[in-house]
Write an enzyme that holds these catalytic residues in place. Structure first.
Site, PDB file in Angstrom:
ATOM      1  N   CYS A   1      -5.571   1.992  -4.528  1.00  0.00           N
ATOM      2  CA  CYS A   1      -5.148   2.618  -3.287  1.00  0.00           C
ATOM      3  C   CYS A   1      -6.127   3.737  -2.943  1.00  0.00           C
ATOM      4  O   CYS A   1      -6.123   4.784  -3.605  1.00  0.00           O
ATOM      5  CB  CYS A   1      -3.737   3.166  -3.457  1.00  0.00           C
ATOM      6  SG  CYS A   1      -3.032   3.650  -1.895  1.00  0.00           S
TER       7      CYS A   1
ATOM      8  N   CYS B   1       0.817  -1.210   0.000  1.00  0.00           N
ATOM      9  CA  CYS B   1       0.000   0.000   0.000  1.00  0.00           C
ATOM     10  C   CYS B   1       0.858   1.271   0.000  1.00  0.00           C
ATOM     11  O   CYS B   1       1.070   1.891   1.048  1.00  0.00           O
ATOM     12  CB  CYS B   1      -0.992   0.040   1.145  1.00  0.00           C
ATOM     13  SG  CYS B   1      -2.225   1.318   0.844  1.00  0.00           S
TER      14      CYS B   1
HETATM   15  P1  FAD Z   1      -0.712 -10.994   3.793  1.00  0.00           P
HETATM   16  O1  FAD Z   1      -2.136 -10.646   3.764  1.00  0.00           O
HETATM   17  O2  FAD Z   1       0.210 -10.145   4.607  1.00  0.00           O
HETATM   18  O3  FAD Z   1      -0.611 -12.513   4.249  1.00  0.00           O
HETATM   19  C1  FAD Z   1       0.590 -13.219   4.342  1.00  0.00           C
HETATM   20  C2  FAD Z   1       0.355 -14.438   5.243  1.00  0.00           C
HETATM   21  O4  FAD Z   1       1.451 -15.339   5.116  1.00  0.00           O
HETATM   22  C3  FAD Z   1       0.246 -14.062   6.716  1.00  0.00           C
HETATM   23  O5  FAD Z   1      -0.943 -14.579   7.267  1.00  0.00           O
HETATM   24  C4  FAD Z   1       1.483 -14.699   7.329  1.00  0.00           C
HETATM   25  O6  FAD Z   1       1.276 -15.146   8.663  1.00  0.00           O
HETATM   26  C5  FAD Z   1       1.746 -15.852   6.384  1.00  0.00           C
HETATM   27  N1  FAD Z   1       3.131 -16.308   6.413  1.00  0.00           N
HETATM   28  C6  FAD Z   1       4.242 -15.554   6.563  1.00  0.00           C
HETATM   29  N2  FAD Z   1       5.319 -16.342   6.575  1.00  0.00           N
HETATM   30  C7  FAD Z   1       4.885 -17.615   6.410  1.00  0.00           C
HETATM   31  C8  FAD Z   1       5.538 -18.884   6.336  1.00  0.00           C
HETATM   32  N3  FAD Z   1       6.860 -18.975   6.474  1.00  0.00           N
HETATM   33  N4  FAD Z   1       4.792 -19.990   6.167  1.00  0.00           N
HETATM   34  C9  FAD Z   1       3.445 -19.892   6.043  1.00  0.00           C
HETATM   35  N5  FAD Z   1       2.769 -18.723   6.111  1.00  0.00           N
HETATM   36  C10 FAD Z   1       3.492 -17.600   6.300  1.00  0.00           C
HETATM   37  N6  FAD Z   1      -4.387  -2.908   0.532  1.00  0.00           N
HETATM   38  C11 FAD Z   1      -5.452  -2.376  -0.143  1.00  0.00           C
HETATM   39  O7  FAD Z   1      -5.922  -2.995  -1.091  1.00  0.00           O
HETATM   40  N7  FAD Z   1      -6.010  -1.188   0.205  1.00  0.00           N
HETATM   41  C12 FAD Z   1      -5.551  -0.495   1.275  1.00  0.00           C
HETATM   42  O8  FAD Z   1      -6.089   0.569   1.571  1.00  0.00           O
HETATM   43  C13 FAD Z   1      -4.454  -1.011   2.012  1.00  0.00           C
HETATM   44  N8  FAD Z   1      -3.971  -0.335   3.071  1.00  0.00           N
HETATM   45  C14 FAD Z   1      -2.977  -0.885   3.827  1.00  0.00           C
HETATM   46  C15 FAD Z   1      -2.529  -0.212   4.943  1.00  0.00           C
HETATM   47  C16 FAD Z   1      -1.561  -0.753   5.758  1.00  0.00           C
HETATM   48  C17 FAD Z   1      -1.083   0.002   6.970  1.00  0.00           C
HETATM   49  C18 FAD Z   1      -1.019  -2.030   5.449  1.00  0.00           C
HETATM   50  C19 FAD Z   1       0.014  -2.661   6.346  1.00  0.00           C
HETATM   51  C20 FAD Z   1      -1.432  -2.707   4.326  1.00  0.00           C
HETATM   52  C21 FAD Z   1      -2.406  -2.138   3.499  1.00  0.00           C
HETATM   53  N9  FAD Z   1      -2.839  -2.784   2.329  1.00  0.00           N
HETATM   54  C22 FAD Z   1      -3.883  -2.261   1.604  1.00  0.00           C
HETATM   55  C23 FAD Z   1      -2.061  -3.916   1.771  1.00  0.00           C
HETATM   56  C24 FAD Z   1      -2.688  -5.300   1.953  1.00  0.00           C
HETATM   57  O9  FAD Z   1      -3.012  -5.530   3.284  1.00  0.00           O
HETATM   58  C25 FAD Z   1      -1.715  -6.351   1.438  1.00  0.00           C
HETATM   59  O10 FAD Z   1      -1.298  -5.994   0.136  1.00  0.00           O
HETATM   60  C26 FAD Z   1      -2.353  -7.727   1.385  1.00  0.00           C
HETATM   61  O11 FAD Z   1      -2.691  -8.130   2.700  1.00  0.00           O
HETATM   62  C27 FAD Z   1      -1.422  -8.716   0.721  1.00  0.00           C
HETATM   63  O12 FAD Z   1      -1.881 -10.031   0.851  1.00  0.00           O
HETATM   64  P2  FAD Z   1      -0.827 -11.234   0.959  1.00  0.00           P
HETATM   65  O13 FAD Z   1      -1.605 -12.491   0.991  1.00  0.00           O
HETATM   66  O14 FAD Z   1       0.210 -11.082  -0.073  1.00  0.00           O
HETATM   67  O15 FAD Z   1      -0.088 -10.992   2.347  1.00  0.00           O
END
Ligand code: FAD
Length: 525
Positions: free
Chosen positions: A450, A276
């Site tokens: 965003c 983000c």
């Molecule tokens: P995540 O959702 O972070 O999930 C990753 C998962 O993998 C976690 O549950 C973790 O525990 C797990 N994991 C880690 N290591 C391991 C391992 N070794 N083995 C197994 N599992 C593991 N997005 C928007 O669309 N709009 C917004 O307004 C927005 N605002 C945001 C504001 C903030 C402050 C933040 C921090 C993020 C924001 N985001 C926003 C971004 C969004 O939250 C992420 O892009 C999204 O969660 C990505 O999904 P993901 O599955 O890649 O990662």
């Protein structure tokens, strides 16, 4: 005699006759196993007769009878003992089926006892990408064997953390139990991946167990590298230092904002890519809006120290943001990266592109931490550390049975949950098409979004794909993303949480259907 070789040392065949014994020996077989109980058919040779002939021919002989549908663990264990000596072995029953089943059971038991398991589709990460993909896969084919590796008991709605830091959401509104979010039909392996072994289709878990997979989906998120800023971890949450990138300090941001009546507030943005990209300035605008409404803004100087060279990566949205920068009297500093925080002294140190340091005093410091790919994905990573996928198909560039999405993958889109919403159906479609030998391909266009909150009640809704191409979801008359709108705010604060939990994580792909092409798989871009 038709022989079916199942492993290097183990073959099966249908009922043999006494005349076959010499032929078996001539094939180089050392061990003969009879899995057919005596007396099943009138023309069946008795086991003792076959044993005598086999032993006379120099073969080791075992009678391990299997009654149809009554295969026992003891028989599989007996086979395991025989196979452990790695001698050429031939097993027979009436058709060869039962001899095959004994091997399969033996393999399953051997796998369990050595901590190994097999899964058809292994999803790594139970965050936005992992859960959405598992749900989309099972929506398409509920018979798939899907398992999710995720160590945490809770799932976080991270897009809500900006609103926690702005006093709009409570911390608890952004937390859900993991168990009920695991899609029906998927198994949850509550563990963490320690190592990928893509050459052998295995992952090693932190518990020491090994999982074999047919297909792998990696969505384990981005790493927040707090320690890359000296002194930051020690002071985070104290001395006026806070961050919305951490669930525990997001409420502190709001407390700091309310407490500050005068002085200097500094907001930082690290080098890209980060999740983000708008979050560092959203925190700032919500704070400035509060200070304006409370009458304190005239006594507060706001600085935005940005390691990058522009306010926002897609120019179309910059004019609207600049108006708010002007309205709040924010001082913009570009190409200056936070390197040290001295909390007790309330000093931050920034480095410019020439490596020159600048010391900045603060009363409040909101830090967006440096971010990078986690180290454990190295065997799947490109040079920059991200899981290396084709940007259209999200399939790995070197390992055909691996897909990746979300923050951890190499695609050059905005790392957001909004991107995940469009990526999960692409991965689900392409993975299943590959399993079924279907040539159709789903294409990811790089969509990310965003919602840039510029004040409480107004959002500049940036929606764009690869190359900064604008991809608005709504018609302009309803929502013009380049302008601050209440509709954008309503979407962010009211609509997006249920869209996330009730649609995206449930495999309901509302406004997220990808373009499908019947062209052969795209080359790596
Ligand atoms: P995540 O959702 O972070 O999930 C990753 C998962 O993998 C976690 O549950 C973790 O525990 C797990 N994991 C880690 N290591 C391991 C391992 N070794 N083995 C197994 N599992 C593991 N997005 C928007 O669309 N709009 C917004 O307004 C927005 N605002 C945001 C504001 C903030 C402050 C933040 C921090 C993020 C924001 N985001 C926003 C971004 C969004 O939250 C992420 O892009 C999204 O969660 C990505 O999904 P993901 O599955 O890649 O990662």
């Amino acid at each position: 005699m038709k022989v079916n070789q199942l492993t290097e040392h183990y073959s099966v065949t249908a009922q043999i006759s006494p005349d076959d014994i010499e032929r078996v020996r001539a094939m180089g077989i050392d061990v003969l196993i009879n899995n057919r109980p005596d007396g099943e058919a009138a023309d069946q040779p008795h086991s003792s007769e076959l044993q005598a002939l086999a032993e006379a021919a120099g073969l080791e002989y075992h009678y391990l009878p299997v009654v149809p549908n009554q295969l026992t663990v003891e028989t599989a264990q007996a086979l395991d003992r025989i196979l452990s000596r790695e001698k050429p072995t031939l097993a027979f029953c009436r058709t060869g089926n039962r001899s095959t089943q004994v091997l399969e059971l033996r393999n399953r038991i051997a796998a369990d006892s050595s901590g190994e398991r097999s899964v058809q589709v292994l999803v790594v990460g139970g965050g936005a990408g992992g859960l959405a993909t598992a749900a989309s896969l099972l929506k398409r084919d509920h018979r798939l064997d899907v398992a999710i590796v995720e160590p945490k008991s809770e799932h976080y709605y991270q897009p809500g953390w900006t609103l926690v830091g702005g006093g709009v959401f409570s911390r608890d509104q952004t937390i859900r139990e993991m168990a009920p979010l695991i899609p029906r039909g998927a198994r949850w392996i509550k563990d963490a991946v320690q190592e990928f072994q893509p050459e052998t289709n295995r992952v090693l878990l932190e518990s020491g167990r090994v999982i074999n997979y047919q297909m792998l989906v990696v969505s384990a998120g981005i790493k927040l590298d707090w320690d890359r800023v000296e002194g930051l971890s020690e002071t985070l949450g104290q001395n006026g230092v806070t961050s919305n990138y951490n669930l525990d300090t997001a409420p502190q941001t709001w407390r700091n904002i309310q407490a500050l009546k005068s002085g200097r507030a500094v907001f930082t943005q690290p080098p890209m890519p980060i999740k983000c990209a708008g979050a560092p300035q959203k925190a700032m605008y919500l704070a400035a809006d509060h200070w304006l409404r409370s009458g304190n803004l005239k006594n507060i100087n706001i600085d935005f120290y940005n390691a990058g060279g522009v306010l926002f990566g897609v120019q179309d949205y910059v004019p609207a943001l600049e108006k708010y920068v002007e309205k709040y009297g924010i001082n913009l500093e570009f190409n200056k990266n936070l390197v040290v925080v001295d909390g007790p002294a309330k000093k931050a140190f920034f480095e410019n592109t020439e490596g020159q340091r600048e010391e900045v005093g603060f009363d409040m410091l909101h830090v967006s931490p440096p971010q990078c790919a986690p180290d454990f994905v190295k065997p799947l990573a490109n040079e920059a550390g991200w899981v290396d996928v084709d940007q259209a198909t999200l399939r790995h560039t070197r390992f055909d049975n691996v897909y990746s999405l979300g923050d951890i993958c190499s695609t050059p889109n905005a790392k957001t949950a909004a991107a995940v919403r469009k990526q999960a159906p692409v991965v689900a479609h392409n993975l299943i098409a590959q399993l079924k030998g279907d040539e159709s391909v789903a294409i990811y266009d790089g969509y990310g979004s965003c919602p840039l909150i510029v004040e409480r009640g107004k959002v500049v809704l940036a929606e764009f794909g690869y190359g900064g191409k604008l991809l608005p979801t709504m018609p302009l008359w309803l929502l013009n993303g380049k302008q601050p709108t209440w509709a954008g705010w309503f979407l962010k604060a009211t609509m997006l949480p249920p869209i996330y939990f009730d649609l995206m994580l449930q495999g309901r792909e509302w406004l997220a259907a990808p373009e499908i092409t019947s062209a052969p798989r795209l080359a790596t871009t």
